[in-house]
Design a protein around this motif. Structure first.
Motif, PDB file in Angstrom:
ATOM      1  N   LYS A 146      -1.636 -16.497  -4.225  1.00 21.81           N
ATOM      2  CA  LYS A 146      -0.615 -15.515  -3.863  1.00 21.81           C
ATOM      3  C   LYS A 146      -0.860 -14.169  -4.557  1.00 21.81           C
ATOM      4  N   ARG A 149      -0.852  -9.805  -3.348  1.00 23.99           N
ATOM      5  CA  ARG A 149      -0.031  -8.976  -4.239  1.00 23.99           C
ATOM      6  C   ARG A 149      -0.816  -7.800  -4.816  1.00 23.99           C
ATOM      7  N   ALA A 179      -1.852  -3.300   1.340  1.00 23.76           N
ATOM      8  CA  ALA A 179      -0.417  -3.597   1.371  1.00 23.76           C
ATOM      9  C   ALA A 179       0.353  -2.294   1.209  1.00 23.76           C
ATOM     10  N   SER A 181       1.931  -2.648  -4.343  1.00 28.04           N
ATOM     11  CA  SER A 181       1.576  -3.826  -5.122  1.00 28.04           C
ATOM     12  C   SER A 181       2.848  -4.474  -5.640  1.00 28.04           C
ATOM     13  N   LYS A 182       2.800  -5.782  -5.804  1.00 29.87           N
ATOM     14  CA  LYS A 182       4.014  -6.539  -6.112  1.00 29.87           C
ATOM     15  C   LYS A 182       4.029  -6.997  -7.575  1.00 29.87           C
ATOM     16  N   TYR A 226       6.961  -7.035  -8.915  1.00 27.92           N
ATOM     17  CA  TYR A 226       8.352  -7.489  -8.936  1.00 27.92           C
ATOM     18  C   TYR A 226       9.154  -6.722  -9.984  1.00 27.92           C
ATOM     19  N   ASP A 247       7.344  -1.089  -8.278  1.00 27.34           N
ATOM     20  CA  ASP A 247       6.696  -1.500  -7.026  1.00 27.34           C
ATOM     21  C   ASP A 247       6.704  -0.403  -5.970  1.00 27.34           C
ATOM     22  N   ASN A 248       7.836   0.200  -5.726  1.00 28.70           N
ATOM     23  CA  ASN A 248       7.961   1.183  -4.644  1.00 28.70           C
ATOM     24  C   ASN A 248       7.125   2.442  -4.876  1.00 28.70           C
ATOM     25  N   GLY A 261      -0.864  -0.287  -2.651  1.00 21.51           N
ATOM     26  CA  GLY A 261      -1.452  -1.612  -2.643  1.00 21.51           C
ATOM     27  C   GLY A 261      -2.815  -1.585  -3.326  1.00 21.51           C
TER      28      GLY A 261
END
Length: 317
Positions: free
Chosen positions: A250, A254, A259, A262-263, A265, A269-270, A274
């Motif tokens: 996963k 991420r 993307a 990038s995640k 979390y 993030d925003n 990616g």
């Protein structure tokens, strides 16, 4: 400090001089690449002459499809409108030809056994995963995927169509070439995927020295700046979360795959682009190549763990 500076300056100029000699040798090489506009041939050929095209380009006409399928495509108003849009954007072959010749001068410098390919442009099915196909003596480019990110025909997420630009044709060719010459990546850890992406980006850097750095990774200038300014933060996150040697698949979407962001979390993030893991992998590979006397071919054969260990990588602060 003065001794370090005195040692650094000669090494810097030696490196620059070596690169200058390489680029001079590459520029002096003679190469002629033909660009065949199959898109133009197909849509400007009368339907009653279809057999002539099929005989000349049999690989574009798989068995099992009735001629009526191809004739319908020739005459379909939507396909013809798309063809007209491609013609507006690419009325001649001149720039494509010049760009391909420059690129393959670099490729043949580093991979002397590489054949000079024939380039064939097509209008395909808007398959953004296969915009360019490199196959030894043939390069197929789907020009409908390079009309400009704001084109009316593109009903794709912003982060995908961001790279539907002319300046991404050559980086996409290098990506397809890389897949042909690089051994398969069997390392399932995040670090392995990061370094694999970094090798590909390093190859783009070598083969396309005039391209802006952000275009090599498919970023906007602002996205590249974000990664440069947050490199130490990204690295610290990977270390603190013990992600480098994780085989959790996963992590690839991420941090490695294209993307919208990038995640982590986190609130960050925003703001992030990616592929930040690919960016860090690129910096690791660059550090490895600066600190070790190895060829591009040797780099491709070296595993991620050895590259990381010998890279002496330290993120910019």
């Amino acid at each position: 400090m003065k001794k370090c500076l005195i040692l650094f300056i000669p090494l810097f100029f030696l490196s620059c001089n070596q690169k200058s000699k390489q680029e001079s040798a590459i520029a002096d090489a003679s190469i002629e690449i033909g660009v065949v506009r199959f898109d133009k041939i197909f849509f400007e050929t009368p339907p009653d002459q279809l057999q002539k095209i099929k005989m000349e380009f049999p690989f574009f006409f798989p068995e099992g499809n009735d001629d009526a399928v191809w004739i319908e495509k020739m005459q379909n108003p939507l396909w013809r409108e798309l063809y007209q849009e491609v013609q507006k954007k690419y009325p001649t072959n001149d720039k494509l030809k010049a760009d391909f010749e420059s690129l393959f001068k670099h490729i043949q410098y580093y991979f002397p056994k590489t054949k000079t390919p024939k380039v064939i442009t097509v209008i395909s099915e808007m398959d953004y995963d296969n915009k360019v196909i490199y196959a030894d003596s043939l390069v197929i480019v789907s020009l409908e995927m390079y009309l400009g990110k704001e084109h009316k025909f593109y009903q794709f997420p912003k982060y995908i169509k961001q790279n539907f630009e002319e300046n991404q044709i050559m980086p996409d060719v290098v990506s397809s070439f890389y897949k042909k010459v690089s051994p398969p990546n069997l390392d399932k850890k995040l670090l392995g995927s990061m370094v694999e992406a970094g090798k590909e980006l390093y190859m783009k850097e070598l083969f396309l020295p005039e391209a802006p750095v952000n275009e090599l990774i498919g970023y906007t200038p602002e996205q590249l700046t974000w990664c440069e300014e947050n490199e130490s933060y990204i690295w610290r996150y990977f270390i603190d979360k013990e992600l480098l040697y994780s085989d959790d698949q996963k992590l690839i979407p991420r941090f490695i795959n294209p993307a919208p962001f990038s995640k982590f979390y986190l609130e960050i993030d925003n703001e992030s682009p990616g592929k930040v893991g690919a960016y860090i992998g690129w910096q690791i590979v660059n550090s490895y190549m600066k600190n070790n006397e190895v060829s591009l071919q040797q780099l491709l054969q070296t595993n991620a763990q050895e590259i990381f260990k010998k890279s002496k990588y330290k993120p910019k602060k």
